[in-house]
Design an enzyme around this catalytic site. Structure first.
Site, PDB file in Angstrom:
ATOM      1  N   HIS A 264       0.856  -1.199   0.000  1.00 47.17           N
ATOM      2  CA  HIS A 264       0.000   0.000   0.000  1.00 47.17           C
ATOM      3  C   HIS A 264       0.887   1.244   0.000  1.00 47.17           C
ATOM      4  O   HIS A 264       1.692   1.411  -0.905  1.00 47.17           O
ATOM      5  CB  HIS A 264      -0.946  -0.087   1.213  1.00 47.17           C
ATOM      6  CG  HIS A 264      -2.018   0.957   1.290  1.00 47.17           C
ATOM      7  ND1 HIS A 264      -2.372   1.770   0.258  1.00 47.17           N
ATOM      8  CD2 HIS A 264      -2.819   1.304   2.330  1.00 47.17           C
ATOM      9  CE1 HIS A 264      -3.349   2.576   0.648  1.00 47.17           C
ATOM     10  NE2 HIS A 264      -3.640   2.327   1.902  1.00 47.17           N
ATOM     11  N   HIS A 305      -2.439  -2.392  -9.608  1.00 42.92           N
ATOM     12  CA  HIS A 305      -3.382  -1.710  -8.711  1.00 42.92           C
ATOM     13  C   HIS A 305      -4.689  -2.496  -8.680  1.00 42.92           C
ATOM     14  O   HIS A 305      -5.104  -3.057  -9.688  1.00 42.92           O
ATOM     15  CB  HIS A 305      -3.664  -0.281  -9.221  1.00 42.92           C
ATOM     16  CG  HIS A 305      -4.244   0.606  -8.187  1.00 42.92           C
ATOM     17  ND1 HIS A 305      -5.581   0.623  -7.901  1.00 42.92           N
ATOM     18  CD2 HIS A 305      -3.669   1.490  -7.337  1.00 42.92           C
ATOM     19  CE1 HIS A 305      -5.821   1.492  -6.937  1.00 42.92           C
ATOM     20  NE2 HIS A 305      -4.666   2.029  -6.569  1.00 42.92           N
ATOM     21  N   ASP A 362       2.905   5.326  -6.860  1.00 41.13           N
ATOM     22  CA  ASP A 362       4.174   5.166  -6.130  1.00 41.13           C
ATOM     23  C   ASP A 362       5.382   5.009  -7.037  1.00 41.13           C
ATOM     24  O   ASP A 362       6.522   5.102  -6.571  1.00 41.13           O
ATOM     25  CB  ASP A 362       4.073   3.944  -5.207  1.00 41.13           C
ATOM     26  CG  ASP A 362       3.023   4.170  -4.135  1.00 41.13           C
ATOM     27  OD1 ASP A 362       2.006   3.454  -4.136  1.00 41.13           O
ATOM     28  OD2 ASP A 362       3.203   5.112  -3.338  1.00 41.13           O
TER      29      ASP A 362
HETATM   30  C1  SDX Z   1      -1.300   2.163  -3.348  1.00 40.50           C
HETATM   31  O1  SDX Z   1      -6.051   0.828  -3.041  1.00 40.50           O
HETATM   32  C2  SDX Z   1      -5.542   1.972  -3.350  1.00 40.50           C
HETATM   33  O2  SDX Z   1      -6.192   2.820  -3.899  1.00 40.50           O
HETATM   34  C3  SDX Z   1      -4.065   2.139  -2.972  1.00 40.50           C
HETATM   35  C4  SDX Z   1      -3.417   3.450  -3.420  1.00 40.50           C
HETATM   36  C5  SDX Z   1      -4.034   4.634  -2.695  1.00 40.50           C
HETATM   37  O3  SDX Z   1      -3.876   5.749  -3.189  1.00 40.50           O
HETATM   38  O4  SDX Z   1      -4.550   4.429  -1.558  1.00 40.50           O
HETATM   39  O5  SDX Z   1      -3.570   3.612  -4.816  1.00 40.50           O
HETATM   40  C6  SDX Z   1      -1.937   3.468  -3.075  1.00 40.50           C
HETATM   41  O6  SDX Z   1      -1.236   1.360  -2.468  1.00 40.50           O
HETATM   42  C7  SDX Z   1      -0.828   1.852  -4.753  1.00 40.50           C
HETATM   43  C8  SDX Z   1      -0.321   0.378  -4.897  1.00 40.50           C
HETATM   44  C9  SDX Z   1       1.112   0.337  -4.319  1.00 40.50           C
HETATM   45  N1  SDX Z   1       1.596  -1.033  -4.239  1.00 40.50           N
HETATM   46  C10 SDX Z   1       2.550  -1.500  -5.061  1.00 40.50           C
HETATM   47  O7  SDX Z   1       3.023  -0.856  -6.006  1.00 40.50           O
HETATM   48  C11 SDX Z   1       3.049  -2.898  -4.719  1.00 40.50           C
HETATM   49  C12 SDX Z   1       3.137  -3.730  -5.999  1.00 40.50           C
HETATM   50  N2  SDX Z   1       1.783  -3.984  -6.496  1.00 40.50           N
HETATM   51  C13 SDX Z   1       1.157  -5.255  -6.101  1.00 40.50           C
HETATM   52  O8  SDX Z   1       1.500  -5.661  -4.795  1.00 40.50           O
HETATM   53  C14 SDX Z   1      -0.319  -5.309  -6.465  1.00 40.50           C
HETATM   54  O9  SDX Z   1      -0.428  -4.879  -7.761  1.00 40.50           O
HETATM   55  C15 SDX Z   1      -1.328  -4.564  -5.626  1.00 40.50           C
HETATM   56  C16 SDX Z   1      -1.229  -4.919  -4.188  1.00 40.50           C
HETATM   57  C17 SDX Z   1      -1.151  -3.103  -5.794  1.00 40.50           C
HETATM   58  C18 SDX Z   1      -2.716  -4.942  -6.157  1.00 40.50           C
HETATM   59  O10 SDX Z   1      -2.898  -6.246  -5.851  1.00 40.50           O
HETATM   60  P1  SDX Z   1      -4.251  -7.012  -6.293  1.00 40.50           P
HETATM   61  O11 SDX Z   1      -5.290  -6.109  -6.804  1.00 40.50           O
HETATM   62  O12 SDX Z   1      -4.623  -7.918  -5.174  1.00 40.50           O
HETATM   63  O13 SDX Z   1      -3.806  -7.799  -7.568  1.00 40.50           O
HETATM   64  P2  SDX Z   1      -3.249  -9.214  -7.507  1.00 40.50           P
HETATM   65  O14 SDX Z   1      -2.218  -9.295  -6.446  1.00 40.50           O
HETATM   66  O15 SDX Z   1      -4.387 -10.178  -7.440  1.00 40.50           O
HETATM   67  O16 SDX Z   1      -2.529  -9.280  -8.918  1.00 40.50           O
HETATM   68  C19 SDX Z   1      -3.202  -9.801 -10.034  1.00 40.50           C
HETATM   69  C20 SDX Z   1      -2.121 -10.567 -10.762  1.00 40.50           C
HETATM   70  C21 SDX Z   1      -1.458 -11.590  -9.834  1.00 40.50           C
HETATM   71  O17 SDX Z   1      -1.116 -12.668 -10.652  1.00 40.50           O
HETATM   72  P3  SDX Z   1      -1.788 -14.084 -10.277  1.00 40.50           P
HETATM   73  O18 SDX Z   1      -1.265 -14.426  -8.911  1.00 40.50           O
HETATM   74  O19 SDX Z   1      -3.307 -13.855 -10.261  1.00 40.50           O
HETATM   75  O20 SDX Z   1      -1.312 -14.999 -11.357  1.00 40.50           O
HETATM   76  O21 SDX Z   1      -1.075  -9.676 -11.173  1.00 40.50           O
HETATM   77  C22 SDX Z   1       0.150 -10.040 -10.504  1.00 40.50           C
HETATM   78  C23 SDX Z   1      -0.195 -10.929  -9.333  1.00 40.50           C
HETATM   79  O22 SDX Z   1       0.827 -11.873  -9.116  1.00 40.50           O
HETATM   80  N3  SDX Z   1       0.755  -8.796 -10.029  1.00 40.50           N
HETATM   81  C24 SDX Z   1       2.035  -8.485 -10.139  1.00 40.50           C
HETATM   82  C25 SDX Z   1       2.139  -7.192  -9.605  1.00 40.50           C
HETATM   83  N4  SDX Z   1       0.954  -6.783  -9.168  1.00 40.50           N
HETATM   84  C26 SDX Z   1       0.097  -7.792  -9.425  1.00 40.50           C
HETATM   85  N5  SDX Z   1       3.079  -9.164 -10.655  1.00 40.50           N
HETATM   86  C27 SDX Z   1       4.258  -8.522 -10.600  1.00 40.50           C
HETATM   87  N6  SDX Z   1       4.458  -7.281 -10.112  1.00 40.50           N
HETATM   88  C28 SDX Z   1       3.419  -6.587  -9.611  1.00 40.50           C
HETATM   89  N7  SDX Z   1       3.597  -5.356  -9.116  1.00 40.50           N
END
Ligand code: SDX
Length: 421
Positions: A264, A305, A362
């Site tokens: 996050h 996201h 971010d």
């Molecule tokens: C913020 O919610 C908000 O609005 C948050 C925010 C705000 O202003 O409050 O926008 C601020 O928190 C932005 C996000 C910051 N986090 C990151 O940058 C960390 C990296 N991102 C991931 O951890 C992830 O993308 C999330 C946590 C942001 C979102 O996760 P989701 O929606 O639960 O998506 P997911 O994990 O189910 O991903 C879907 C697929 C997965 O593959 P499968 O397991 O289904 O095969 O995409 C892949 C994930 O493995 N994936 C990634 C990835 N993000 C998702 N693979 C590699 N790198 C990534 N960054």
């Protein structure tokens, strides 16, 4: 005419009303589902769950659009400052000149913290992460206002709003200066919100602090972009804490704790560490492969996201701000070159295309912070300063709802059946 959803279980059909919003996805009202079927909905990550109704912020994840009270965030960045946006998010409209002057005066008068609060810092190790300090000290603020705060009184909720957004920059700058062994700063109230924060962060009692307008403008943009974002993890935490009628300072402290995680708000700090770990453009393909490897826990920080399945509009603005600030300050940052190349490669990679993974807010914010000489450990602290506006706006919206109930999710129980000793 109210649209209905029907669900049939073991031959019994239940009708559920469909709730329509101003725009965006409608919602099936399942509040009577348990009573009518004896079953719960199951949605642990809230992938398909609206936890509340709200008029504050709207995100169109497919189009990559972010609206604060209906205004596109890029227009607000262009035409407003952070206190305009804070006013908009809390009250629902932008302030006129007189309203802005009164609001700015009130917030400014609350920028100091109780002198006793300054002793709370002494309990922390000098190398404590400033987010740990923020959770502790902001939570402690509730001790100073717990008794005389009637959360059912709109005027007292408004005062809590002015107080907490005024004190967050002061506490954040105190946390930074405590960590570097410098005197804990006091605000200077003839400065703007962003200027005051920068002076408290970097000013020293022994020297005159020169405000750099480029840096102050970039700080203001960062505050606006991070102000609110619907029911993200930290905002949902604040709402849940507030639903128990906890005082708003304790609720904000719970939001700070939730924001800290690298999935996050902690992602901006994690992006910088990732770019430093990648180290050179040549190493990018190896890290892209790691991000795609399900057996590897490595993820491309700053990418992906829950809601945006397109470019995060804040990332686009932050990317421009990054170029502008570095150009105007005459800084060459090799990490920016790595970030730009990483983005270029990732956006062409089928895995990222298939999973709709784009840069989020971010991805570039850390590079802007670096250009402003903000230490990595303070990135999420600054995010929490800005997001306090959104947290308190949501808290207020929830507390103003006469139908508000304590949030108490149920569960799918998978533990032991009844047994006896
Ligand atoms: C913020 O919610 C908000 O609005 C948050 C925010 C705000 O202003 O409050 O926008 C601020 O928190 C932005 C996000 C910051 N986090 C990151 O940058 C960390 C990296 N991102 C991931 O951890 C992830 O993308 C999330 C946590 C942001 C979102 O996760 P989701 O929606 O639960 O998506 P997911 O994990 O189910 O991903 C879907 C697929 C997965 O593959 P499968 O397991 O289904 O095969 O995409 C892949 C994930 O493995 N994936 C990634 C990835 N993000 C998702 N693979 C590699 N790198 C990534 N960054």
């Amino acid at each position: 005419m109210v649209r209905k959803a029907t669900i049939t279980i073991d031959g019994k059909t239940v009708e559920l009303p469909i709730l329509e919003g101003s725009f965006g996805p409608a919602a099936i009202d399942v509040r009577s589902l348990y009573q009518e079927t004896g079953m719960f909905c199951y949605d642990p990550g809230f992938m398909s769950t609206a936890s509340c109704s709200s008029g504050i912020t709207y995100i169109d994840g497919d189009k990559g659009v972010l609206l604060y009270r209906g205004y596109p965030v890029d227009e607000l960045v262009e035409k407003c400052d952070f206190l305009d946006v804070a006013y908009l998010l809390f009250y629902g409209e932008l302030p006129n000149a007189q309203e802005k002057e009164e609001f700015e005066k009130s917030v400014t008068q609350h920028t100091m913290v109780h002198e006793q609060l300054r002793s709370f810092f002494q309990g922390f190790r000098r190398d404590a992460h400033p987010m740990a300090i923020m959770v502790g000290v902001v939570g402690a603020l509730s001790a100073f206002y717990h008794d005389n705060l009637d959360i059912y009184d709109p005027k007292q909720r408004e005062t809590a709003f002015h107080r907490i957004i005024a004190k967050m920059p002061t506490i954040a700058a105190m946390a930074y200066n405590y960590s570097r062994g410098c005197p804990l700063p006091y605000p200077q109230n003839d400065l703007t919100y962003a200027q005051n924060f920068l002076k408290m962060m970097f000013g020293l009692p022994s020297e005159k602090y020169q405000i750099n307008p480029i840096v102050a403008k970039a700080m203001d943009i960062i505050f606006i972009l991070h102000a609110d974002h619907e029911q993200n993890a930290s905002t949902s935490t604040v709402r849940l804490a507030g639903s128990s009628k906890a005082n708003p300072f304790a609720c904000i402290a719970s939001g700070i704790a939730a924001l800290w995680g690298p999935a996050h708000g902690g992602a901006n700090e994690a992006v910088l560490k990732m770019l430093e770990q990648i180290g050179s453009v040549e190493n990018i393909p190896a890290f892209i492969n790691r991000a795609k490897d399900k057996k590897d826990t490595f993820r491309l920080m700053g990418f992906g996201h829950r809601v945006y399945k397109n470019y995060d509009p804040r990332a686009r603005i932050m990317r421009k701000a990054c170029h502008d600030v570095l150009d105007q300050l005459g800084i060459q940052d090799p990490l920016l070159d790595i970030a730009l190349k990483l983005e270029e490669i990732a956006l062409k990679d089928q895995y990222f295309i298939d999973n709709k993974l784009y840069p989020n807010v971010d991805f570039y914010s850390g590079l802007v912070f670096r250009a402003l000489n903000i230490p990595t450990s303070m990135f999420t602290v600054i995010f929490s300063v800005a997001r306090t506006v959104g947290w308190i706006a949501h808290w207020n919206e929830m507390m103003a709802d006469p139908g508000q109930k304590i949030g108490r999710p149920r569960q799918l129980y998978t533990g032991s059946v009844l047994r006896h000793l």
